[in-house]
Motif scaffolding. Structure first.
Motif, PDB file in Angstrom:
ATOM      1  N   MET A 278       7.899   6.263  11.395  1.00  0.00           N
ATOM      2  CA  MET A 278       8.381   4.970  10.920  1.00  0.00           C
ATOM      3  C   MET A 278       7.424   4.267   9.968  1.00  0.00           C
ATOM      4  N   GLU A 279       6.147   4.651   9.956  1.00  0.00           N
ATOM      5  CA  GLU A 279       5.178   3.915   9.128  1.00  0.00           C
ATOM      6  C   GLU A 279       4.510   4.823   8.108  1.00  0.00           C
ATOM      7  N   CYS A 280       3.970   4.176   7.077  1.00  0.00           N
ATOM      8  CA  CYS A 280       3.271   4.926   6.039  1.00  0.00           C
ATOM      9  C   CYS A 280       1.858   4.399   5.809  1.00  0.00           C
ATOM     10  N   TYR A 281       1.341   3.635   6.757  1.00  0.00           N
ATOM     11  CA  TYR A 281      -0.030   3.149   6.668  1.00  0.00           C
ATOM     12  C   TYR A 281      -1.002   4.325   6.573  1.00  0.00           C
ATOM     13  N   HIS A 282      -0.567   5.462   7.149  1.00  0.00           N
ATOM     14  CA  HIS A 282      -1.418   6.651   7.158  1.00  0.00           C
ATOM     15  C   HIS A 282      -1.209   7.547   5.933  1.00  0.00           C
ATOM     16  N   CYS A 283      -0.185   7.264   5.124  1.00  0.00           N
ATOM     17  CA  CYS A 283       0.202   8.220   4.083  1.00  0.00           C
ATOM     18  C   CYS A 283      -0.902   8.478   3.067  1.00  0.00           C
ATOM     19  N   GLY A 284      -1.586   7.421   2.655  1.00  0.00           N
ATOM     20  CA  GLY A 284      -2.653   7.600   1.684  1.00  0.00           C
ATOM     21  C   GLY A 284      -3.827   8.397   2.227  1.00  0.00           C
ATOM     22  N   THR A 285      -3.918   8.481   3.560  1.00  0.00           N
ATOM     23  CA  THR A 285      -5.033   9.192   4.192  1.00  0.00           C
ATOM     24  C   THR A 285      -4.741  10.667   4.393  1.00  0.00           C
ATOM     25  N   ILE A 286      -3.538  10.988   4.875  1.00  0.00           N
ATOM     26  CA  ILE A 286      -3.293  12.374   5.311  1.00  0.00           C
ATOM     27  C   ILE A 286      -2.184  13.084   4.543  1.00  0.00           C
ATOM     28  N   HIS A 287      -1.506  12.423   3.622  1.00  0.00           N
ATOM     29  CA  HIS A 287      -0.382  13.055   2.917  1.00  0.00           C
ATOM     30  C   HIS A 287      -0.602  13.106   1.402  1.00  0.00           C
ATOM     31  N   PRO A 288      -1.553  13.858   0.913  1.00  0.00           N
ATOM     32  CA  PRO A 288      -1.798  13.876  -0.536  1.00  0.00           C
ATOM     33  C   PRO A 288      -0.606  14.389  -1.339  1.00  0.00           C
ATOM     34  N   GLU A 289       0.094  15.402  -0.820  1.00  0.00           N
ATOM     35  CA  GLU A 289       1.231  15.945  -1.553  1.00  0.00           C
ATOM     36  C   GLU A 289       2.378  14.934  -1.612  1.00  0.00           C
ATOM     37  N   LEU A 290       2.628  14.253  -0.491  1.00  0.00           N
ATOM     38  CA  LEU A 290       3.732  13.298  -0.441  1.00  0.00           C
ATOM     39  C   LEU A 290       3.472  12.106  -1.347  1.00  0.00           C
ATOM     40  N   THR A 291       2.252  11.584  -1.331  1.00  0.00           N
ATOM     41  CA  THR A 291       1.959  10.415  -2.160  1.00  0.00           C
ATOM     42  C   THR A 291       1.887  10.771  -3.648  1.00  0.00           C
ATOM     43  N   GLU A 292       1.705  12.036  -3.956  1.00  0.00           N
ATOM     44  CA  GLU A 292       1.785  12.452  -5.361  1.00  0.00           C
ATOM     45  C   GLU A 292       3.233  12.350  -5.845  1.00  0.00           C
ATOM     46  N   VAL A 293       4.165  12.708  -4.972  1.00  0.00           N
ATOM     47  CA  VAL A 293       5.588  12.644  -5.324  1.00  0.00           C
ATOM     48  C   VAL A 293       6.103  11.214  -5.229  1.00  0.00           C
ATOM     49  N   LEU A 294       5.661  10.490  -4.194  1.00  0.00           N
ATOM     50  CA  LEU A 294       6.104   9.111  -3.941  1.00  0.00           C
ATOM     51  C   LEU A 294       4.882   8.194  -3.974  1.00  0.00           C
ATOM     52  N   PRO A 295       4.409   7.798  -5.140  1.00  0.00           N
ATOM     53  CA  PRO A 295       3.148   7.049  -5.257  1.00  0.00           C
ATOM     54  C   PRO A 295       3.126   5.754  -4.462  1.00  0.00           C
ATOM     55  N   GLU A 296       4.256   5.072  -4.307  1.00  0.00           N
ATOM     56  CA  GLU A 296       4.234   3.790  -3.595  1.00  0.00           C
ATOM     57  C   GLU A 296       3.837   3.954  -2.131  1.00  0.00           C
TER      58      GLU A 296
ATOM     59  N   VAL B 246      -2.910  -1.741  18.354  1.00  0.00           N
ATOM     60  CA  VAL B 246      -2.308  -2.819  17.573  1.00  0.00           C
ATOM     61  C   VAL B 246      -1.545  -2.244  16.382  1.00  0.00           C
ATOM     62  N   LEU B 247      -0.620  -3.042  15.875  1.00  0.00           N
ATOM     63  CA  LEU B 247       0.115  -2.743  14.661  1.00  0.00           C
ATOM     64  C   LEU B 247      -0.298  -3.751  13.598  1.00  0.00           C
ATOM     65  N   VAL B 248      -0.681  -3.244  12.432  1.00  0.00           N
ATOM     66  CA  VAL B 248      -1.009  -4.138  11.321  1.00  0.00           C
ATOM     67  C   VAL B 248       0.292  -4.544  10.635  1.00  0.00           C
ATOM     68  N   PRO B 249       0.265  -5.534   9.727  1.00  0.00           N
ATOM     69  CA  PRO B 249       1.516  -6.044   9.148  1.00  0.00           C
ATOM     70  C   PRO B 249       2.460  -4.988   8.587  1.00  0.00           C
ATOM     71  N   VAL B 250       1.945  -3.954   7.897  1.00  0.00           N
ATOM     72  CA  VAL B 250       2.853  -2.954   7.329  1.00  0.00           C
ATOM     73  C   VAL B 250       3.454  -2.041   8.401  1.00  0.00           C
ATOM     74  N   GLU B 251       3.023  -2.226   9.649  1.00  0.00           N
ATOM     75  CA  GLU B 251       3.581  -1.450  10.768  1.00  0.00           C
ATOM     76  C   GLU B 251       4.411  -2.323  11.707  1.00  0.00           C
ATOM     77  N   HIS B 252       4.544  -3.603  11.425  1.00  0.00           N
ATOM     78  CA  HIS B 252       5.188  -4.500  12.381  1.00  0.00           C
ATOM     79  C   HIS B 252       6.614  -4.094  12.723  1.00  0.00           C
ATOM     80  N   HIS B 253       7.300  -3.414  11.798  1.00  0.00           N
ATOM     81  CA  HIS B 253       8.683  -3.006  12.078  1.00  0.00           C
ATOM     82  C   HIS B 253       8.753  -1.996  13.225  1.00  0.00           C
ATOM     83  N   ILE B 254       7.644  -1.320  13.551  1.00  0.00           N
ATOM     84  CA  ILE B 254       7.640  -0.411  14.704  1.00  0.00           C
ATOM     85  C   ILE B 254       7.876  -1.195  15.992  1.00  0.00           C
TER      86      ILE B 254
END
Length: 387
Positions: free
Chosen positions: A205-223, A354-362
């Motif tokens: 449900m969250e992408c707070y981790h995407c910039g850390t562990i998903h280099p291929e995904l963030t290359e395709v979906l930069p946001e 804890v959930l930070v703001p970009v994770e609050h929807h969890i």
């Protein structure tokens, strides 16, 4: 009251305590009150291609037997012989000609679950075959998958499963444009994940981790590198980056977009969570569906299907670059979940995290789990009644 008078939203909101991810009692309650009472996505309809084909699936504490009858309809039953309780089908998948025969005492049932034969049955005075059929389970087919519910009175499919999809996309008709039911299975990969099912949902449900562990995904979906997941916004689809031609591991071209996709859905990725155990990923040229099968507090089986237009699959096209992108994402995610699972028993996580703001929807998912577990619990499975 003005906006400045409103109380400030806390930056950090709590997660459930660690024991909710490790305690066998909590997991048993989830099996009874969540997985045995909600709609559960069991198999793809094409897995039961012909009359007599069957699959067995774990749903909560139960083994459920799904088969296609002579008329082509899918039927589902508890996988238990009505004589002495033997497991009727021990294989994960198979095919029979006309009937299901218990290997213990040879009680035999047709594909609609009716008892049709048993040794010495004619000598058993007063026994009505119609009273000894298999215990049926509610069945629905949607998006090309077979969904089952073990409850006596299942919740509304429209108000739960279909509503979850419509709420996420912001348009009830959006999912229909992908024609998921008419797509063909291009690849299926199973993952045995040493983590609690809720950790996997939270991760998806969250992408707070995407910039850390998903280099291929963030290359395709930069946001995604900014930490905001597609599910953070209702109706939002993450846009492909400049120079990205397709949802592939190298950003190269995939396949022609699906027939129903309009310009507003092109070059975008949408993610949907359907509680308790389904993830749907929509991109212009294919659809990815995850189904989770919780097996223990710290073990979850995940099956991931990559679906394409039948023409693409029939052509023998090379799907590897398309499949590899999300296969890498899956493995990166599941590794992260497995890193978290041991710490759920640590005193450091006794009161949760804890959930930070970009994770609050969890938090909405946690609230849903809490509401489900607050329901009255008889301690036994509800079932749909015998035939």
């Amino acid at each position: 009251m003005t906006a400045t008078d409103l109380p400030a939203t806390p930056s950090l909101i709590p997660t459930p305590p660690g024991r909710d991810y490790t305690d066998p009692g909590v997991f048993a309650r989830e099996q009874r009150l969540i997985f045995e009472r909600t709609w559960f996505c069991a198999v793809r309809g094409a897995d039961l291609a012909a009359p007599g084909d069957f699959r067995t699936v774990r749903v909560g504490r139960e083994s459920v037997l799904l088969t296609r009858n002579r008329s082509g309809a899918v039927r589902a039953f508890l996988n238990v012989c009505r004589h002495r309780g033997a497991r009727l089908c021990t294989e994960e998948a198979g095919s029979v000609k006309r009937s299901l025969r218990c290997p213990y005492h040879a009680w035999t049932y047709d594909l609609d679950g009716r008892l049709v034969a048993a040794p010495n049955l004619a000598d058993m005075a007063g026994v009505r075959r119609e009273d000894r059929g298999l215990i049926g389970v509610h069945v629905r087919e949607w998006l090309g998958y077979v969904w089952v519910c073990l409850a006596d009175e299942p919740p509304s499919f429209a108000d739960t499963v279909q509503a979850a999809v419509a709420e996420r996309l912001g348009d009830p008709a959006a999912i229909d444009r992908y024609g998921v039911a008419d797509l063909a299975l291009g690849r299926r990969i199973g993952y045995d994940v040493a983590a609690n099912w809720k950790l996997i949902v939270e991760n998806f449900m969250e992408c707070y981790h995407c910039g850390t562990i998903h280099p291929e995904l963030t290359e395709v979906l930069p946001e995604f590198a900014e930490g905001y997941a597609a599910q953070y916004y209702v109706g939002h689809g993450a846009q492909f980056g400049e120079g990205i031609d397709g949802f592939t591991v190298d950003g190269g071209a995939g396949f022609g977009r699906l027939d129903g996709i309009g310009d507003h859905q092109d070059r975008r990725y949408y993610a949907i969570t359907v509680p308790p155990q389904v993830f749907v990923n929509l991109v212009p040229d294919h659809v990815i569906v995850h189904r989770m099968f919780p097996l223990a507090p710290d073990r979850t089986r995940v099956e991931c299907d990559w679906l394409y237009s039948p023409e693409v699959v029939a052509s023998g096209a090379d799907l590897s670059r398309s499949v590899e992108l999300f296969d890498r994402v899956n493995r990166q995610d599941f590794d992260a979940c497995e890193r978290c699972q041991p710490a759920m028993e640590s005193r450091a996580y006794r009161d949760g995290g804890v959930l930070v703001p970009v994770e609050h929807h969890i938090g909405a998912f946690h609230a849903w789990v809490g509401r489900m577990l607050a329901e009255p619990d008889s301690g036994t499975a509800d079932t749909a009644g015998g035939r």
